[in-house]
Design a protein around this motif. Structure first.
Motif, short mmCIF file in Angstrom:
data_model
loop_
_atom_site.label_atom_id
_atom_site.label_comp_id
_atom_site.label_asym_id
_atom_site.label_seq_id
_atom_site.Cartn_x
_atom_site.Cartn_y
_atom_site.Cartn_z
N ALA A 37 9.02 -28.62 41.55
CA ALA A 37 9.56 -29.99 41.62
C ALA A 37 11.02 -30.01 42.05
N LYS A 38 11.79 -29.03 41.59
CA LYS A 38 13.23 -29.06 41.89
C LYS A 38 13.53 -28.42 43.24
N THR A 39 12.64 -27.52 43.70
CA THR A 39 13.00 -26.73 44.88
C THR A 39 12.32 -27.18 46.17
N ILE A 40 11.23 -27.94 46.08
CA ILE A 40 10.52 -28.29 47.32
C ILE A 40 11.47 -29.08 48.24
N PRO A 41 11.60 -28.66 49.49
CA PRO A 41 12.50 -29.39 50.38
C PRO A 41 11.96 -30.81 50.64
N ILE A 42 12.79 -31.79 50.39
CA ILE A 42 12.41 -33.17 50.73
C ILE A 42 13.37 -33.65 51.81
N LEU A 43 12.80 -33.98 52.98
CA LEU A 43 13.63 -34.38 54.11
C LEU A 43 13.44 -35.87 54.38
N ALA A 44 14.55 -36.59 54.32
CA ALA A 44 14.46 -38.02 54.63
C ALA A 44 14.28 -38.18 56.13
N LEU A 45 13.31 -39.00 56.47
CA LEU A 45 13.01 -39.23 57.89
C LEU A 45 13.02 -40.74 58.04
N THR A 46 14.11 -41.25 58.60
CA THR A 46 14.23 -42.70 58.53
C THR A 46 14.97 -43.29 59.70
N ALA A 47 14.70 -44.55 59.92
CA ALA A 47 15.37 -45.25 61.01
C ALA A 47 16.76 -45.71 60.60
N ASN A 48 17.11 -45.58 59.32
CA ASN A 48 18.44 -46.01 58.89
C ASN A 48 19.44 -44.92 59.15
N ALA A 49 20.31 -45.16 60.11
CA ALA A 49 21.23 -44.09 60.45
C ALA A 49 22.62 -44.36 59.88
N PHE A 50 22.72 -45.26 58.91
CA PHE A 50 24.03 -45.56 58.35
C PHE A 50 24.44 -44.51 57.32
N ASP A 51 25.74 -44.24 57.29
CA ASP A 51 26.26 -43.23 56.38
C ASP A 51 25.80 -43.42 54.95
N GLU A 52 25.74 -44.71 54.55
CA GLU A 52 25.39 -45.00 53.18
C GLU A 52 23.98 -44.50 52.88
N ASP A 53 23.08 -44.64 53.88
CA ASP A 53 21.70 -44.17 53.67
C ASP A 53 21.67 -42.67 53.48
#
Ligand code: ADP
Length: 500
Positions: A446-462
């Motif tokens: 649970a802690k180590t599996i790589p989770i990659l955000a794949l998103t259309a939001n390219a803002f720094d805050e995201d």
């Protein structure tokens, strides 16, 4: 002393006092309209009372008394004094009220700029999603070796146009965040040489396609690593390099020179010179060259004539980095753009050996055989990502929202998935919540599996939000296959080491 002068002063003073009282009342009525002046208005009742008493006093002296020159002089002077003081008071109030109005206008303007920026953020999401589909499908279609030549050319043009559109969307987004004051430069260590090489490869390819000569000269004394915003610097350079190629007909040349002009302690000043032998810039275009949204020379208008944002953006970015941009050009002979920026050298030296865990002896981690969970609400996008993964021999399952993803992960045996690709905006449960829930689970991966955000939001805050929620990386859509595979090559072995 003549009586007429004495009485004249008493009655003129009285008349002036009547005028003072009249304008005092008018002034008070004006303040009533302005609700935040209540306290000041109450205070003004007192002087009015005094003024009325004064006036009565004047008249009494004039009618019943025998005023001499001193008394009448004092009375007349008093009226003038009140008149002047009151005038000053009115002027000050006017100025304060004007400032208050300006401040209110400014608040409205700020709010509308914030709304605009939020609007652009969601617009970009809406625009990138279909663009993602176009570019992904186009890349997939081009994989087919049996395409007729004509179709291949057409598909390549589709890809070119889509990339151009994406560039423009990115420029508009950057520009609007700069204008809204919400763009802050990142302070991250990066390898300038890599940035320059990448910009060089892109430009060289474009030059070759057009039949231009490309030459680059990077100074030897450049540091290995600098601290700053690599992405924005790359944008600024690529805009100018792109123009140089765009506005130079074959046979011609583009030259890219990089020098270090200041080196004091950790402070560095870098100078990037981009020279072309192209069409040059008309004198009367020069004043507006760096102003946003002023479209350039109409005669240059080709199929890729832009929004007139590129140079404006490059100017702002270099200025934010403590430098600037300058241009010298002669119509018909070419242009030379000079960009300067100030950065700090990080002091780190390039390591010769690859970082442990990222590559195997052959230099490439084999991705074949991995299994990835794709969390994406839009069918088409999920298919594109699955097909891309398939190209590298990676199998995948798909969850259509965060909640389904949590279920699938919970039910799977630990180690089933090697990575999760997580969309951010989804119905039922968004990617951030799903990531938090997965990270909180009590199981070995649970802690180590790589989770990659794949998103259309390219803002720094995201980016910040997704990293805070426990994601390992953030990729903007449309996903660049190389970036995706690099991330997997980098993150999956790290996770396996910890997990196995
Ligand atoms: P755009 O996206 O419209 O190209 P830019 O801000 O990048 O906007 O450029 C504005 C204009 O400046 C261009 O349309 C072109 O007329 C002129 N320009 C920029 N770079 C060059 C160059 N290297 N040679 C000739 N003209 C140029």
């Amino acid at each position: 002393m003549p009586d007429w002068l004495v009485y004249g002063m008493v009655y003129a003073g009285s008349a002036l006092m009547v005028y003072n009282i009249f304008s005092y009342i008018r002034y008070e009525l004006r303040l009533i309209k302005d609700s935040n002046w209540k306290k000041e208005r109450q205070l003004l009742h007192v002087p009015i009372l005094l003024l009325v008493m004064f006036l009565l006093g004047y008249l009494a002296v004039g009618i019943f008394g025998h005023p001499d020159i001193i008394v009448s002089g004092i009375l007349f002077g008093g009226s003038i004094f009140v008149f002047i003081i009151f005038n000053v008071l009115q002027r000050i109030t006017n100025r304060i009220q004007k400032n208050e109005r300006l401040e209110a206008d400014l608040r409205v303007a700020r709010e509308s700029s914030r709304v605009k920026s939020t609007f652009l953020s969601s617009m970009s999401h809406e625009m990138r999603t279909p663009l993602n589909a176009i570019m992904g499908l186009d890349a997939l279609a081009l994989q087919n070796p049996d395409l007729p030549a004509e179709t291949r050319t057409q598909l390549e043009k589709v890809g070119d146009s889509a990339r151009h559109l994406l560039d423009m969307i990115n420029n508009i987004l950057d520009m609007s965040s700069i204008e809204a004051g919400s763009l802050t430069l990142k302070e991250e260590e990066f390898s300038l040489r890599k940035t320059l090489e990448l910009a060089g490869i892109i430009t060289k390819n474009r030059c070759e396609e057009k039949g231009l000569t490309y030459e680059s000269r990077f100074a030897d004394d450049l540091d290995d690593y600098y601290v700053g915003d690599e992405t924005m610097l790359k944008h600024a350079l690529l805009n100018v390099l792109g123009n140089a190629v765009k506005f130079t007909p074959a046979p011609g040349s583009v030259t890219f020179t990089v020098e270090q002009t200041v080196s004091q302690g950790p402070d560095r000043e870098l100078r990037f010179t981009i020279a072309d032998t192209g069409v040059g810039i008309d004198k009367n275009l020069m004043p507006n060259l760096f102003t946003p949204f002023t479209i350039g020379d109409a005669s240059n208008t080709n199929r890729f004539s832009g929004s007139g944002l590129g140079l404006a953006l490059s100017k702002r970015v270099t200025e934010m980095m403590g430098g600037g941009i300058a241009v010298e050009s002669k119509k018909g002979q070419g242009s030379t753009f000079t960009l300067t920026v100030r950065l700090k050298a990080s002091g780190r030296k390039e390591e010769k050996a690859p970082e442990p865990g990222t590559e195997n002896a052959g230099g490439e981690t084999n991705l074949a055989g991995l299994k990835v969970l794709i969390v994406e609400d839009i069918d088409l996008n999920a298919e594109i990502v699955a097909d891309l993964l398939d190209l590298e021999g990676i199998s995948s399952d798909r969850a259509e929202n965060g909640s389904v993803a949590v279920d699938m992960f919970t039910r799977s045996k630990p180690g089933t998935y090697d990575a999760i690709l997580m969309d951010l905006r989804m119905p039922v449960m968004d990617g951030l919540d799903a990531t938090r829930i997965i990270r909180d689970q009590n199981r070995p991966d649970a802690k180590t599996i790589p989770i990659l955000a794949l998103t259309a939001n390219a803002f720094d805050e995201d980016v910040r939000n997704s990293l805070e929620a426990g994601m390992n990386a953030h990729m903007a859509k449309p996903v660049d296959p190389d970036v995706l595979f690099d991330n997997l090559r980098h993150l999956v072995p790290e996770h396996k080491e910890k997990h196995d």
